[in-house]
Design an enzyme around this catalytic site. Structure first.
Site, PDB file in Angstrom:
ATOM      1  N   CYS A 395     118.378 104.565 -18.455  1.00  0.00           N
ATOM      2  CA  CYS A 395     117.688 104.013 -19.621  1.00  0.00           C
ATOM      3  C   CYS A 395     118.635 103.896 -20.826  1.00  0.00           C
ATOM      4  CB  CYS A 395     116.434 104.835 -19.912  1.00  0.00           C
ATOM      5  SG  CYS A 395     115.269 103.914 -20.922  1.00  0.00           S
ATOM      6  N   HIS A 520     113.617 104.801 -14.772  1.00  0.00           N
ATOM      7  CA  HIS A 520     113.830 106.245 -14.572  1.00  0.00           C
ATOM      8  C   HIS A 520     113.561 106.611 -13.105  1.00  0.00           C
ATOM      9  CE1 HIS A 520     114.015 107.429 -18.874  1.00  0.00           C
ATOM     10  NE2 HIS A 520     113.322 106.327 -19.016  1.00  0.00           N
ATOM     11  N   GLU A 522     114.265 109.129 -11.566  1.00  0.00           N
ATOM     12  CA  GLU A 522     113.969 110.561 -11.373  1.00  0.00           C
ATOM     13  C   GLU A 522     112.473 110.835 -11.233  1.00  0.00           C
ATOM     14  OE1 GLU A 522     115.538 109.250 -13.897  1.00  0.00           O
ATOM     15  OE2 GLU A 522     114.663 109.807 -15.825  1.00  0.00           O
TER      16      GLU A 522
HETATM   17  N1  GLN Z   1     115.833 104.356 -26.859  1.00  0.00           N
HETATM   18  C1  GLN Z   1     115.925 103.436 -25.773  1.00  0.00           C
HETATM   19  C2  GLN Z   1     114.784 102.435 -25.778  1.00  0.00           C
HETATM   20  O1  GLN Z   1     113.785 102.648 -26.438  1.00  0.00           O
HETATM   21  C3  GLN Z   1     115.989 104.155 -24.439  1.00  0.00           C
HETATM   22  C4  GLN Z   1     114.765 104.945 -24.102  1.00  0.00           C
HETATM   23  C5  GLN Z   1     114.974 105.945 -22.993  1.00  0.00           C
HETATM   24  O2  GLN Z   1     116.076 106.362 -22.711  1.00  0.00           O
HETATM   25  N2  GLN Z   1     113.877 106.380 -22.378  1.00  0.00           N
HETATM   26  O3  GLN Z   1     114.853 101.438 -25.114  1.00  0.00           O
END
Ligand code: GLN
Length: 554
Positions: A395, A520, A522
């Site tokens: 992410c 994600h 995970e």
């Molecule tokens: N801050 C970034 C976004 O809002 C990544 C978010 C995250 O890592 N869950 O896209």
């Protein structure tokens, strides 16, 4: 007819009540019974999505997104959930619905908005009966939806917390309304060992059971969390003071592999005891599959060192699902993943510290938000890429990997608009639909979404298919115009969303294994079924370990 099992906590929070609840769920699954889980969070946040991970641990993301309607004309998206859901999903290999996380915030919001809508006209709205009725309604609604054999509700915090008392009162009423064999309550407490006298002390447990009794709740079993097995005298004392049979006093000692907990409970007869009191006619427990999973973790002993540069490094729980996914994938290959959280702020002042990354077999760049530590994370990506260390960006980590690549390839001032709103090259920026949103709770792009994977990519090799569903939680994305520009410089776009609007994964061609994913993976990794992205990353790390140890032998 669903049976209701409640799990409360005493003495201290943070002693692993979530794992106990999940392990009890597993005992029923061993008997082929259908289990569902509820997590009750007494805080006033509507969901934990707005909480800093350092405050409350990881924010888990569910597959489904729930449209929570506290009143007819209000709606909130909920897919951001307490991290205990991750424990439940991993133990039970089950996807749990976001409706099963009941917070005080949700309960009060429903009652207050219904009061404004006139649902209680003429009456005084009170904690008893209105709040407690709403709590019971929410619990029963989960039971009615899928009619599981057992519904386990874990109450967050400890007995005696002011915020938790309406929930305990609702549980008391629910137990009174249901027949005796339809509900049970397990109380999980700390039983400390006092080195100076060489004894397990049961007094804190006695006090917390008294607290529970004063709320009108008699536990059916006590799980004693301790650094060792409960001694017979300790069990006898707890049994006597808590008014439960001795066979219902269960040890929850320190163990090497957490997944062993259901087997440990099974050995102590907890599953049979619960089936007895709930009058559940169940088949004999079948443990062998789970024993195999536990065995895999027990046997994995060769060290694999993974660095996790990021910003929420103060508490272990900030990235708990990532930790678990890495450990499962490593165990699958016979390795024990040693994870090291690396605070990236110092990288910004002292680039020499970056050299240390070379000692690792893999680098995982963590998710996150905001400016602090981001520059150090970008530096960590550049360094890892230049040393060709297997690299996985998750992410935010993937967005920063992209920035590192852009900087390396002619756009020295590239940045994310989240980190530097003034950047001349906002290679990462808000999703178009996010530009109009100012409200914070539940407004990100959330939950399970389709991911389309390009053939002949590392990602395709990992999954072995072209379409998967993974979970997302973001506001920003890689700007396709810049991704196109970087394609000539050796960047592969390896996955998009189903409308080909959002870049879901990138790979760096000149590196052996460097992948960034906007999702994600995970959250879908399970101890007996590792997520392919993690498995593939860990395989690359194992390769690095093998080649580097051959190098050092030569
Ligand atoms: N801050 C970034 C976004 O809002 C990544 C978010 C995250 O890592 N869950 O896209």
């Amino acid at each position: 007819m669903t049976k209701f099992l409640f799990v409360t906590g005493g003495v201290l929070s943070g002693i692993g009540k979530g794992a106990v609840a999940a392990a009890i769920g597993k005992s029923f699954q061993f008997r082929d019974l259908d289990v569902d889980m509820i997590k009750i969070d007494p805080y006033l946040n509507v969901d934990p999505g707005t909480l800093n991970p350092i405050e409350h641990g990881e924010v888990f993301v569910t597959d489904e997104t729930w449209g929570f309607n506290p009143s007819e004309d209000s709606s909130f998206k909920i897919a951001e959930i307490d991290q205990d859901f991750g424990t439940y999903e991993r133990f039970l290999d089950k996807t749990i619905h976001p409706r099963n996380n009941i917070t005080s915030g949700q309960v009060y919001l429903s009652v207050l908005l219904q009061e404004r809508a006139g649902s209680y006209l003429g009456r005084t709205v009170q904690i008893i009966p209105h709040i407690t009725d709403e709590i019971k309604r929410r619990i029963r609604a989960v039971a009615e939806r899928d009619s599981p054999d057992i519904l386990i509700s874990e109450v967050g915090g400890t007995v005696g917390d002011i915020e938790a008392s309406p929930f305990l009162e609702a549980i008391r009423q629910l137990r009174l309304e249901e027949p005796d064999d339809r509900t049970a309550l397990i109380h999980v407490t700390l039983v400390p060992y006092l080195e100076t006298i060489g004894q397990l002390k049961t007094k804190p447990t006695q006090h917390s059971v008294k607290n529970l009794l004063s709320a009108g709740l008699q536990p059916d079993a006590i799980v004693g969390r301790s650094d060792r097995k409960l001694s017979e005298p300790a069990k006898e004392k707890i049994s006597l003071y808590s008014n439960v049979p001795k066979r219902a006093v269960i040890s929850d000692p320190n163990i090497q592999v957490l997944y062993e907990l259901p087997l440990l409970f099974e050995k102590q007869g907890l599953g049979d005891y619960l089936c007895d009191i709930l009058r559940l006619r169940a088949r004999r427990p079948s443990l062998s599959l789970w024993e195999k999973t536990v065995d895999k973790f027990m046997r994995a002993d060769e060290e694999l060192r993974i660095a996790m540069p990021g910003k929420y490094t103060q508490i272990l729980d900030s990235y708990i699902s990532i930790n678990k996914a890495l450990k499962s994938a490593a165990a699958e290959l016979g390795y024990e993943a040693k994870l090291e959280f690396v605070d990236t702020e110092p990288f910004e002042e002292d680039p020499e510290k970056l050299e240390r990354l070379e000692d690792y077999h893999g680098v995982l760049l963590t998710p996150g938000f905001g400016t602090r530590g981001a520059e150090g994370m970008i530096k960590a990506s550049r360094k890892s890429l230049s040393m060709d260390i297997p690299f996985l960006g998750i992410c935010f980590g993937s967005q920063l990997l992209f920035i590192a690549f852009c900087r390396e390839n002619g756009l020295e001032e590239a940045n994310s608009a989240e980190v530097d709103p003034e950047t001349p090259h906002p290679v990462v920026d808000l999703l178009p639909e996010q530009k109009e949103i100012s409200q914070k709770g539940g407004t990100m792009r959330l939950g399970g979404q389709e991911v389309l994977i390009e053939p002949r990519t590392l990602l395709h090799e990992a999954y072995g298919k072209e379409k998967v569903v993974e979970r997302f939680r973001h506001r920003y994305h890689l700007i396709p115009k810049y991704v196109k520009k970087m394609k000539d410089k050796g960047l592969t776009l390896s996955a998009t969303d189903s409308e080909e609007r959002i870049v879901n994964a990138i790979e760096i061609e000149k590196n052996q294994w460097a992948v960034g994913v906007q999702f994600h993976p995970e959250f879908t990794s399970r101890p007996d079924n590792s997520n392919p992205v993690y498995l593939s990353f860990v395989k690359a790390a194992v390769e690095r370990k093998k080649t580097s140890s051959e190098g050092s032998k030569a």
